[in-house]
Design a protein around this motif. Structure first.
Motif, PDB file in Angstrom:
ATOM      1  N   SER A  32       3.588  -8.121  -5.265  1.00 26.44           N
ATOM      2  CA  SER A  32       2.059  -7.911  -5.338  1.00 26.44           C
ATOM      3  C   SER A  32       1.334  -8.520  -6.574  1.00 26.44           C
ATOM      4  O   SER A  32       0.400  -9.143  -6.627  1.00 26.44           O
ATOM      5  CB  SER A  32       1.464  -6.415  -5.091  1.00 26.44           C
ATOM      6  N   GLY A  33       2.194  -8.508  -7.698  1.00 29.06           N
ATOM      7  CA  GLY A  33       1.634  -8.799  -8.798  1.00 29.06           C
ATOM      8  C   GLY A  33       1.651 -10.483  -8.757  1.00 29.06           C
ATOM      9  O   GLY A  33       0.475 -11.428  -8.908  1.00 29.06           O
ATOM     10  N   GLU A  62      -7.788  -1.708  -1.870  1.00 30.67           N
ATOM     11  CA  GLU A  62      -8.342  -2.663  -1.048  1.00 30.67           C
ATOM     12  C   GLU A  62      -7.939  -4.312  -1.318  1.00 30.67           C
ATOM     13  O   GLU A  62      -7.754  -4.850  -0.157  1.00 30.67           O
ATOM     14  CB  GLU A  62      -9.815  -2.596  -1.308  1.00 30.67           C
ATOM     15  N   ILE A  63      -8.028  -4.521  -2.465  1.00 30.23           N
ATOM     16  CA  ILE A  63      -7.766  -6.043  -2.763  1.00 30.23           C
ATOM     17  C   ILE A  63      -6.247  -6.046  -2.425  1.00 30.23           C
ATOM     18  O   ILE A  63      -5.651  -7.135  -1.995  1.00 30.23           O
ATOM     19  CB  ILE A  63      -8.005  -6.285  -4.344  1.00 30.23           C
ATOM     20  N   LEU A  67      -4.557  -8.813   0.297  1.00 29.54           N
ATOM     21  CA  LEU A  67      -3.405  -9.886   0.116  1.00 29.54           C
ATOM     22  C   LEU A  67      -2.101  -9.743   0.835  1.00 29.54           C
ATOM     23  O   LEU A  67      -1.513 -10.824   1.221  1.00 29.54           O
ATOM     24  CB  LEU A  67      -3.300 -10.236  -1.328  1.00 29.54           C
ATOM     25  N   LEU A  68      -1.985  -8.504   0.804  1.00 27.23           N
ATOM     26  CA  LEU A  68      -0.532  -7.941   1.344  1.00 27.23           C
ATOM     27  C   LEU A  68      -0.254  -7.811   2.761  1.00 27.23           C
ATOM     28  O   LEU A  68       0.590  -8.529   3.516  1.00 27.23           O
ATOM     29  CB  LEU A  68      -0.366  -6.538   0.789  1.00 27.23           C
ATOM     30  N   GLU A  69      -1.332  -7.659   3.644  1.00 27.32           N
ATOM     31  CA  GLU A  69      -1.090  -7.471   5.136  1.00 27.32           C
ATOM     32  C   GLU A  69      -0.896  -8.810   5.856  1.00 27.32           C
ATOM     33  O   GLU A  69      -0.116  -8.676   6.755  1.00 27.32           O
ATOM     34  CB  GLU A  69      -2.409  -6.881   5.630  1.00 27.32           C
ATOM     35  N   ASP A  70      -1.470  -9.913   5.267  1.00 25.34           N
ATOM     36  CA  ASP A  70      -1.120 -10.990   6.019  1.00 25.34           C
ATOM     37  C   ASP A  70       0.273 -11.715   5.836  1.00 25.34           C
ATOM     38  O   ASP A  70       0.972 -11.933   6.837  1.00 25.34           O
ATOM     39  CB  ASP A  70      -1.900 -12.159   5.228  1.00 25.34           C
ATOM     40  N   CYS A  85       4.340  -3.326  -4.957  1.00 22.85           N
ATOM     41  CA  CYS A  85       3.654  -2.505  -4.160  1.00 22.85           C
ATOM     42  C   CYS A  85       4.744  -1.416  -3.443  1.00 22.85           C
ATOM     43  O   CYS A  85       5.690  -1.758  -3.015  1.00 22.85           O
ATOM     44  CB  CYS A  85       2.927  -3.294  -3.279  1.00 22.85           C
ATOM     45  N   VAL A  86       4.661  -0.232  -3.559  1.00 23.34           N
ATOM     46  CA  VAL A  86       3.562   0.549  -3.821  1.00 23.34           C
ATOM     47  C   VAL A  86       3.208   1.229  -5.268  1.00 23.34           C
ATOM     48  O   VAL A  86       4.250   1.493  -5.949  1.00 23.34           O
ATOM     49  CB  VAL A  86       3.388   1.838  -2.981  1.00 23.34           C
TER      50      VAL A  86
END
Ligand code: AMP
Length: 209
Positions: A32-33, A62-63, A67-70, A85-86
């Motif tokens: 995530s970073g 939210e941000i 980015l992560l879901e895709d 993440c998380v």
């Protein structure tokens, strides 16, 4: 292969271990970073992100998930390592929901334990390659040529959050939020604790097989 998530303090070594897993086993590494740092720093979103990162504060859930879901939806059947993440219990619950919808299991959560003093030393000595993501340390893993990546010859950079003041905030955030996350994954029966100072990669390989 097992899908893995890391829980680790800042500079706990998750990035280094992840790149070995990518190299040795073909994992997809989702950090995530790195996702946040890859957003154009001049865009509105990039400015919001950089402000939070440079202060050591968490970026909004939210941000992160936008980015992560895709990335999670585009794994094409490959196993993943989730790194960074998380960071709080809401993210843990949200991740469970998303994985359920896209029908992927999280198999293993690795908790890396590293003492504060070692973490600080890692942070203050850390140098990063923005191109191939190799990580160096001026105390423990110097590049052959000062300031230059051994692997791709790019100039090494320092992260805006790798200083003592920001590190203290990041470490405190970690202590505050990790307790709940650890309990959450302990209850799910998938948490394994590893000594982050004593050949963590070897220990990890023995649990992912
Ligand atoms: P890392 O590269 O994992 O050390 O993360 C660097 C910084 O990015 C953190 O200190 C936060 O500001 C931000 N960040 C990374 N992952 C997350 C996340 N899952 N939730 C909120 N902020 C994050």
């Amino acid at each position: 292969m097992k899908n893995i998530l890391f829980i680790a303090p800042p500079a706990g070594g998750k990035g280094t271990i992840s790149s070995k897993l990518v190299h040795d086993y073909g994992y997809i590494h989702i950090s995530s970073g790195d996702l946040l740092r890859s957003v154009d720093k001049k865009s509105d979103l990039g400015l919001v992100i950089e402000e939070k990162i440079s202060k050591g504060e968490l970026v909004s859930d939210e941000i992160i998930f936008s980015l992560l879901e895709d990335k999670l939806r585009n794994l094409k059947g490959k196993a993943f390592i989730l790194d960074g993440c998380v960071r709080n219990i809401n993210q843990a619950k949200k991740l469970t929901e998303i994985l359920k919808v896209i029908d992927i299991n999280l198999d293993l959560v690795i908790l890396l334990n590293v003492p504060y003093e070692s973490l600080l030393k890692r942070v203050l000595g850390r140098q990063n390659c923005p191109n191939c993501k190799e990580v160096y340390n001026i105390y423990t893993k110097k590049p052959l040529n000062e300031g230059i990546c051994d692997r791709c010859q790019n100039n090494l950079i320092l992260r805006s959050d790798d200083n003592e003041e920001t590190f203290k905030v990041r470490y405190q955030n970690y202590l505050n939020s990790s307790k709940d996350i650890i309990e959450y994954y302990q209850n799910a029966g998938i948490l394994v604790s590893i000594d982050g100072e004593n050949d963590p990669y070897k220990s990890l390989v023995s649990v992912i097989k």
